[in-house]
Scaffold this active site. Structure first.
Site, short mmCIF file in Angstrom:
data_model
loop_
_atom_site.label_atom_id
_atom_site.label_comp_id
_atom_site.label_asym_id
_atom_site.label_seq_id
_atom_site.Cartn_x
_atom_site.Cartn_y
_atom_site.Cartn_z
N TYR A 1 -37.08 -9.50 -8.24
CA TYR A 1 -35.94 -10.21 -7.88
C TYR A 1 -36.00 -11.72 -8.25
CZ TYR A 1 -31.62 -12.01 -6.08
OH TYR A 1 -30.23 -12.64 -5.94
N GLU A 54 -28.29 -14.42 -12.05
CA GLU A 54 -29.16 -13.45 -11.07
C GLU A 54 -29.89 -12.52 -11.87
OE1 GLU A 54 -28.48 -11.38 -7.10
OE2 GLU A 54 -27.62 -10.41 -8.51
#
Ligand code: GDP
Ligand code: MN
Length: 395
Positions: A120, A203
């Site tokens: 992530y 993101e």
């Protein structure tokens, strides 16, 4: 402004951030055409169909399909396109899918035993720190709320000093913490992309490291700062109006600052500060604002009328509070706007309306509202208005 995954990936690609090769399609036929090209170009046995909606968690909702043949591409994209996709991040109704991204399967490898690890990584503006930060974790693939709950100590944050930008040593540190070799140039490209398009969020989830040492942004979510769109003309037209609250789009056309909220008290206020204070007041009266609406300091009759119409469109509104402090805008002009709305709207306004008009020409305004004989509760002070709201809500 939210972007779709395929739009975000186009931006990343233009900044040399490695993204899977993909082609966008709006029909099953286009999907098959795209798939043919991708099968040929990549020489892989599988590819991925990805529903393009403004919501994450598509994998869990059935919006991401790994397929092996053109027949499957046709079948699966037909199932997805034109249907509502429900994910943990959408409403119960889901989101209508207009497009699918046909994408290279970047997880495939010559060895059936090799499954790339998912990481992530996001860059966003932290308003408390007044800095951009990079948040990252080895536990990618899941949504970040879940990661932070389940593995709070596996989340790292790197703050970026606005005057220096991302230092090379910071990029190296992030690579080291994640255990990914040569992450620096990827990170620097990513940070450039983030800055250049005036994003408030970029993101990547998941980011993967492949068997042949490639770092790839498998999924991306980009939010561009609405206040920067005036200088980001080439991105401004990426707005997908189908994905946004229709009321908010209408408001934009009339230069009204409107945000849809969940409550039952519609409000029309001039000035953002007063609008915030009004929302607090509504909460202390036991209500909840149905919207934020700043009609601006220079509102005229027409704009008041439009604002009124917008609020009335929301079925959850039980009472409307109009709170205007007459400085530059004159109270009697606002009163005219309110009265006009009653005459121009083709159905009866059954919702009680509480008006607080104070400031320039307040007496004139009050007189106008009273002689109009319309079912409006006209007040001078905020206290009177909030008492009235309380009374209406408790009925
Ligand atoms: P999201 O669920 O909306 O966040 O969509 P993602 O693009 O993040 O995909 C969700 C999941 O689908 C990923 O975590 C992967 O497990 C899987 N996935 C995505 N892209 C590929 C791919 O190219 N190949 C394979 N085999 N799986 C993929
Ligand atoms: Mn994702």
């Amino acid at each position: 402004m939210n972007l779709h995954e395929f739009q975000g990936k186009e931006i990343l690609n233009s900044f040399s951030v490695h993204v899977p090769y993909g082609i966008i399609a709006s029909s099953p036929e286009e999907a098959v055409k795209a798939a043919k090209i991708i099968f040929e170009k990549t020489n892989k046995k599988s590819l991925v169909i990805k529903a393009q909606v403004h919501a994450g968690g598509r994998g869990k909702g059935g919006g991401i399909k790994v397929v092996q043949s053109l027949e499957e591409v046709y079948k699966k994209s037909k199932e997805i396109l034109g249907n509502y996709l429900i994910t943990p991040q959408t409403s119960k109704k889901g989101k209508l899918v207009h497009k699918v991204l046909i994408s290279e399967d970047v997880y495939s490898s010559p060895s059936p035993y090799y499954i790339p690890k998912e990481y992530y990584l996001s860059i966003f503006l932290n308003r408390d720190l007044e800095k951009n930060v990079i948040l990252y974790s080895k536990e990618g693939g899941m949504d970040i709320e879940y990661i932070s709950k389940k593995y709070p100590n596996k989340i790292y944050i790197e703050e970026i000093d606005p005057s220096w930008g991302l230092h090379l040593f910071q990029a190296r540190k992030i690579g080291f913490n994640l255990g990914i070799k040569n992450l620096s140039s990827f990170l620097i490209s990513l940070y450039n992309a983030y800055l250049s398009c005036d994003a408030t969020l970029l993101e990547i989830n998941p980011l993967i490291y492949t068997f042949d040492n490639k770092i790839i942004a498998v999924d991306t979510k980009i939010i561009i700062d609405d206040n920067a769109l005036f200088r980001q003309k080439k991105y401004a037209n990426l707005r997908d109006r189908e994905e946004e609250e229709p009321i908010e789009i209408e408001a934009l056309e009339y230069r009204l600052n409107f945000l849809k909220l969940e409550g039952n008290v519609g409000c029309m206020v001039n000035g953002a500060g007063l609008a915030m204070a009004t929302m607090d007041m509504i909460k202390s009266c036991g209500g909840y604002p149905a919207n934020f609406l700043d009609i601006g300091g220079d509102a005229d009759k027409k704009r008041v009328e439009k604002a009124f119409l917008l609020i009335l469109k929301d079925p959850s509104v039980q009472v409307i509070l109009i709170n205007i402090f007459g400085g530059i805008v004159r109270c009697d002009t606002v009163a005219d706007g309110i009265i006009n709305s009653y005459h121009h709207i083709d159905h009866d306004i059954k919702i009680p309306v509480v008006v607080r008009l104070q400031g320039t020409n307040e007496e004139k305004a009050k007189k106008k509202l009273e002689t109009s004989k319309l079912p409006i509760y006209s007040t001078y002070t905020l206290k009177e208005a909030s008492d009235k709201i309380k009374e209406i809500l408790s009925d």
